[in-house]
Motif scaffolding. Structure first.
Motif, PDB file in Angstrom:
ATOM      1  N   SER A  39       0.833  -1.210   0.000  1.00 46.33           N
ATOM      2  CA  SER A  39       0.000   0.000   0.000  1.00 46.33           C
ATOM      3  C   SER A  39       0.862   1.253   0.000  1.00 46.33           C
ATOM      4  CB  SER A  39      -0.938   0.000   1.212  1.00 46.33           C
ATOM      5  OG  SER A  39      -0.186  -0.014   2.414  1.00 46.33           O
ATOM      6  N   GLU A  40       1.965   1.233   0.755  1.00 45.91           N
ATOM      7  CA  GLU A  40       2.865   2.378   0.783  1.00 45.91           C
ATOM      8  C   GLU A  40       3.620   2.514  -0.538  1.00 45.91           C
ATOM      9  OE1 GLU A  40       3.239   4.778   3.159  1.00 45.91           O
ATOM     10  OE2 GLU A  40       1.436   3.819   3.947  1.00 45.91           O
ATOM     11  N   THR A  41       4.007   1.381  -1.112  1.00 41.92           N
ATOM     12  CA  THR A  41       4.687   1.402  -2.400  1.00 41.92           C
ATOM     13  C   THR A  41       3.797   2.011  -3.473  1.00 41.92           C
ATOM     14  OG1 THR A  41       6.004  -0.548  -1.839  1.00 41.92           O
ATOM     15  CG2 THR A  41       5.734  -0.050  -4.171  1.00 41.92           C
ATOM     16  N   GLN A  42       2.530   1.587  -3.501  1.00 39.99           N
ATOM     17  CA  GLN A  42       1.600   2.117  -4.492  1.00 39.99           C
ATOM     18  C   GLN A  42       1.365   3.606  -4.278  1.00 39.99           C
ATOM     19  OE1 GLN A  42      -2.815   1.096  -4.749  1.00 39.99           O
ATOM     20  NE2 GLN A  42      -1.960  -0.118  -6.432  1.00 39.99           N
ATOM     21  N   THR A  44       3.467   5.791  -2.993  1.00 39.94           N
ATOM     22  CA  THR A  44       4.642   6.499  -3.494  1.00 39.94           C
ATOM     23  C   THR A  44       4.647   6.538  -5.015  1.00 39.94           C
ATOM     24  OG1 THR A  44       5.940   5.836  -1.558  1.00 39.94           O
ATOM     25  CG2 THR A  44       7.170   6.533  -3.513  1.00 39.94           C
ATOM     26  N   TYR A  45       4.360   5.404  -5.636  1.00 45.21           N
ATOM     27  CA  TYR A  45       4.369   5.306  -7.101  1.00 45.21           C
ATOM     28  C   TYR A  45       3.375   6.280  -7.724  1.00 45.21           C
ATOM     29  CZ  TYR A  45       4.156   3.122 -11.738  1.00 45.21           C
ATOM     30  OH  TYR A  45       4.183   2.884 -13.074  1.00 45.21           O
ATOM     31  N   LEU A  46       2.186   6.374  -7.154  1.00 48.22           N
ATOM     32  CA  LEU A  46       1.149   7.238  -7.712  1.00 48.22           C
ATOM     33  C   LEU A  46       1.406   8.714  -7.441  1.00 48.22           C
ATOM     34  CD1 LEU A  46      -2.040   5.150  -6.815  1.00 48.22           C
ATOM     35  CD2 LEU A  46      -0.901   5.333  -9.029  1.00 48.22           C
ATOM     36  N   ALA A  47       2.143   9.001  -6.375  1.00 44.79           N
ATOM     37  CA  ALA A  47       2.345  10.390  -5.999  1.00 44.79           C
ATOM     38  C   ALA A  47       3.475  11.068  -6.764  1.00 44.79           C
ATOM     39  CB  ALA A  47       2.634  10.488  -4.499  1.00 44.79           C
ATOM     40  N   LEU A  48       4.370  10.294  -7.344  1.00 48.99           N
ATOM     41  CA  LEU A  48       5.526  10.866  -8.029  1.00 48.99           C
ATOM     42  C   LEU A  48       5.224  11.162  -9.495  1.00 48.99           C
ATOM     43  CD1 LEU A  48       8.232   8.451  -6.599  1.00 48.99           C
ATOM     44  CD2 LEU A  48       7.939  10.856  -5.977  1.00 48.99           C
ATOM     45  N   LYS A  49       5.899  12.146 -10.035  1.00 47.56           N
ATOM     46  CA  LYS A  49       5.821  12.397 -11.473  1.00 47.56           C
ATOM     47  C   LYS A  49       6.447  11.219 -12.196  1.00 47.56           C
ATOM     48  CE  LYS A  49       6.143  17.414 -11.030  1.00 47.56           C
ATOM     49  NZ  LYS A  49       6.987  18.600 -11.305  1.00 47.56           N
ATOM     50  N   GLN A  50       5.802  10.797 -13.277  1.00 46.32           N
ATOM     51  CA  GLN A  50       6.231   9.601 -13.978  1.00 46.32           C
ATOM     52  C   GLN A  50       6.541   9.903 -15.445  1.00 46.32           C
ATOM     53  OE1 GLN A  50       6.447   6.460 -12.678  1.00 46.32           O
ATOM     54  NE2 GLN A  50       5.778   7.048 -10.631  1.00 46.32           N
ATOM     55  N   PRO A  55       3.537   1.811 -16.639  1.00 48.42           N
ATOM     56  CA  PRO A  55       2.335   0.990 -16.471  1.00 48.42           C
ATOM     57  C   PRO A  55       1.648   1.287 -15.142  1.00 48.42           C
ATOM     58  CG  PRO A  55       4.293  -0.292 -16.032  1.00 48.42           C
ATOM     59  CD  PRO A  55       4.772   1.059 -16.464  1.00 48.42           C
ATOM     60  N   PRO A  56       0.375   0.897 -15.000  1.00 49.48           N
ATOM     61  CA  PRO A  56      -0.291   1.037 -13.710  1.00 49.48           C
ATOM     62  C   PRO A  56       0.360   0.116 -12.685  1.00 49.48           C
ATOM     63  CG  PRO A  56      -1.649  -0.214 -15.229  1.00 49.48           C
ATOM     64  CD  PRO A  56      -0.495   0.317 -16.021  1.00 49.48           C
ATOM     65  N   PRO A  57       0.298   0.464 -11.409  1.00 46.06           N
ATOM     66  CA  PRO A  57       1.009  -0.328 -10.389  1.00 46.06           C
ATOM     67  C   PRO A  57       0.554  -1.776 -10.306  1.00 46.06           C
ATOM     68  CG  PRO A  57      -0.438   1.314  -9.364  1.00 46.06           C
ATOM     69  CD  PRO A  57      -0.394   1.625 -10.830  1.00 46.06           C
ATOM     70  N   GLN A  58      -0.682  -2.071 -10.707  1.00 52.30           N
ATOM     71  CA  GLN A  58      -1.190  -3.436 -10.612  1.00 52.30           C
ATOM     72  C   GLN A  58      -0.462  -4.400 -11.547  1.00 52.30           C
ATOM     73  OE1 GLN A  58      -3.016  -0.748 -11.297  1.00 52.30           O
ATOM     74  NE2 GLN A  58      -4.380  -0.443  -9.544  1.00 52.30           N
ATOM     75  N   VAL A  59       0.248  -3.869 -12.525  1.00 52.88           N
ATOM     76  CA  VAL A  59       0.939  -4.710 -13.503  1.00 52.88           C
ATOM     77  C   VAL A  59       2.185  -5.364 -12.909  1.00 52.88           C
ATOM     78  CG1 VAL A  59       2.303  -4.595 -15.633  1.00 52.88           C
ATOM     79  CG2 VAL A  59       0.067  -3.476 -15.510  1.00 52.88           C
ATOM     80  N   PHE A  60       2.838  -4.687 -11.977  1.00 54.48           N
ATOM     81  CA  PHE A  60       4.160  -5.107 -11.549  1.00 54.48           C
ATOM     82  C   PHE A  60       4.181  -6.464 -10.842  1.00 54.48           C
ATOM     83  CE2 PHE A  60       4.632  -0.545 -12.124  1.00 54.48           C
ATOM     84  CZ  PHE A  60       5.823  -0.484 -12.828  1.00 54.48           C
ATOM     85  N   GLY A  61       3.222  -6.721  -9.978  1.00 56.99           N
ATOM     86  CA  GLY A  61       3.208  -7.989  -9.246  1.00 56.99           C
ATOM     87  C   GLY A  61       3.171  -9.200 -10.162  1.00 56.99           C
ATOM     88  N   PRO A  62       2.167  -9.308 -11.051  1.00 56.47           N
ATOM     89  CA  PRO A  62       2.128 -10.461 -11.965  1.00 56.47           C
ATOM     90  C   PRO A  62       3.334 -10.556 -12.889  1.00 56.47           C
ATOM     91  CG  PRO A  62       0.000  -9.341 -11.911  1.00 56.47           C
ATOM     92  CD  PRO A  62       0.961  -8.480 -11.151  1.00 56.47           C
ATOM     93  N   THR A 192      -8.235   9.094 -14.242  1.00 58.25           N
ATOM     94  CA  THR A 192      -6.802   8.850 -14.106  1.00 58.25           C
ATOM     95  C   THR A 192      -6.504   8.223 -12.767  1.00 58.25           C
ATOM     96  OG1 THR A 192      -4.607   9.821 -14.188  1.00 58.25           O
ATOM     97  CG2 THR A 192      -6.305  11.161 -13.184  1.00 58.25           C
ATOM     98  N   LYS A 193      -5.426   7.482 -12.714  1.00 58.94           N
ATOM     99  CA  LYS A 193      -4.966   6.892 -11.471  1.00 58.94           C
ATOM    100  C   LYS A 193      -3.744   7.629 -10.947  1.00 58.94           C
ATOM    101  CE  LYS A 193      -6.537   2.297 -12.682  1.00 58.94           C
ATOM    102  NZ  LYS A 193      -6.156   0.932 -12.994  1.00 58.94           N
ATOM    103  N   TYR A 194      -3.343   8.688 -11.616  1.00 67.22           N
ATOM    104  CA  TYR A 194      -2.098   9.359 -11.274  1.00 67.22           C
ATOM    105  C   TYR A 194      -2.374  10.785 -10.807  1.00 67.22           C
ATOM    106  CZ  TYR A 194      -0.350   5.368 -13.730  1.00 67.22           C
ATOM    107  OH  TYR A 194      -0.108   4.083 -14.110  1.00 67.22           O
ATOM    108  N   VAL A 195      -1.834  11.131  -9.637  1.00 64.82           N
ATOM    109  CA  VAL A 195      -2.131  12.447  -9.089  1.00 64.82           C
ATOM    110  C   VAL A 195      -1.423  13.558  -9.832  1.00 64.82           C
ATOM    111  CG1 VAL A 195      -2.536  11.501  -6.792  1.00 64.82           C
ATOM    112  CG2 VAL A 195      -0.261  12.312  -7.400  1.00 64.82           C
ATOM    113  N   ASP A 196      -0.412  13.223 -10.645  1.00 66.73           N
ATOM    114  CA  ASP A 196       0.303  14.272 -11.377  1.00 66.73           C
ATOM    115  C   ASP A 196      -0.322  14.569 -12.721  1.00 66.73           C
ATOM    116  OD1 ASP A 196       1.205  11.654 -12.054  1.00 66.73           O
ATOM    117  OD2 ASP A 196       2.803  12.586 -13.234  1.00 66.73           O
TER     118      ASP A 196
END
Length: 200
Positions: A39-42, A44-50, A55-62, A192-196
């Motif tokens: 939850s903290e990783t996601q 951080t990922y969503l809060a940073l400029k990309q 890809p969306p964070p849900q992709v990384f695990g699989p 959007t899923k991204y705050v930036d």
């Protein structure tokens, strides 16, 4: 020239059995992923400029689960093929690859804590550049031992190249400082899923 260093190389039994070879990196990768709190990783990922094409964070695990499994299968193929060879050069290449494999796995496992937990984008980017280079060399070395082992590492190498771009791009866009870029995500903007990004 790669050197086989037994003292820093994973024990042979982790290469000899396909289940152990495949499940070991999967288990380690999963453990590290949960240790840095998803939850903290996601957040951080969503809060940073990309950078573009992230890809969306849900992709990384699989994706990482599949890549760890293919990495383990490559290790099994290269080790068992190499160690059963009558050619001493092939045996030596298999052993040298085992050392490279161990080093790249260690570098792989420390990237996520560096990037997300300790928020050290410079160190994380240096780590993943080294990881990508060592994995490229490992692909070449084990590809000489067993062609399938080499090809099994190609998707992993491709993903690492993409991940290096993401790591560098995110660090650059956030001035290599993640601590003052994060902000709470109270609600998600529309579409959007991204705050930036601004909702259209």
């Amino acid at each position: 020239m790669t050197t086989y260093i037994p003292s820093i190389t994973l024990p042979g039994f982790l290469f000899e059995q396909p289940a152990a070879a495949i499940l070991f990196p999967v288990a380690l990768g999963t453990g590290v992923g949960f240790s840095v709190r998803p939850s903290e990783t996601q957040k951080t990922y969503l809060a940073l400029k990309q950078p573009p094409y992230r890809p969306p964070p849900q992709v990384f695990g699989p994706v990482w689960t599949l890549l760890y499994a293919s990495m383990g299968y490559s290790a099994y193929r290269a080790w068992t093929t190499g160690m059963s060879s009558l050619n001493p050069v092939t045996v030596e290449l298999a052993k040298q690859g085992a050392t490279l494999y161990t080093v790249q796995l260690a570098l792989n496992l420390i990237w996520m804590p560096l990037f997300f937990k300790f928020k050290r984008p410079i160190e994380a980017t240096v780590d993943i550049v080294a990881l990508t280079g060592i994995t490229g060399w490992l692909t070449y070395v084990w590809g000489q031992v067993d062609e399938i082992a080499g090809w099994a590492l190609v998707p992993y190498l491709g993903w690492l190249t993409f991940a290096t771009y993401l790591s560098f791009g995110t660090g650059y866009l956030n001035d290599w400082n993640f601590h003052d870029k994060e902000r709470p995500i109270a609600t998600k903007p529309k579409n959007t899923k991204y705050v930036d990004e601004k909702a259209k």
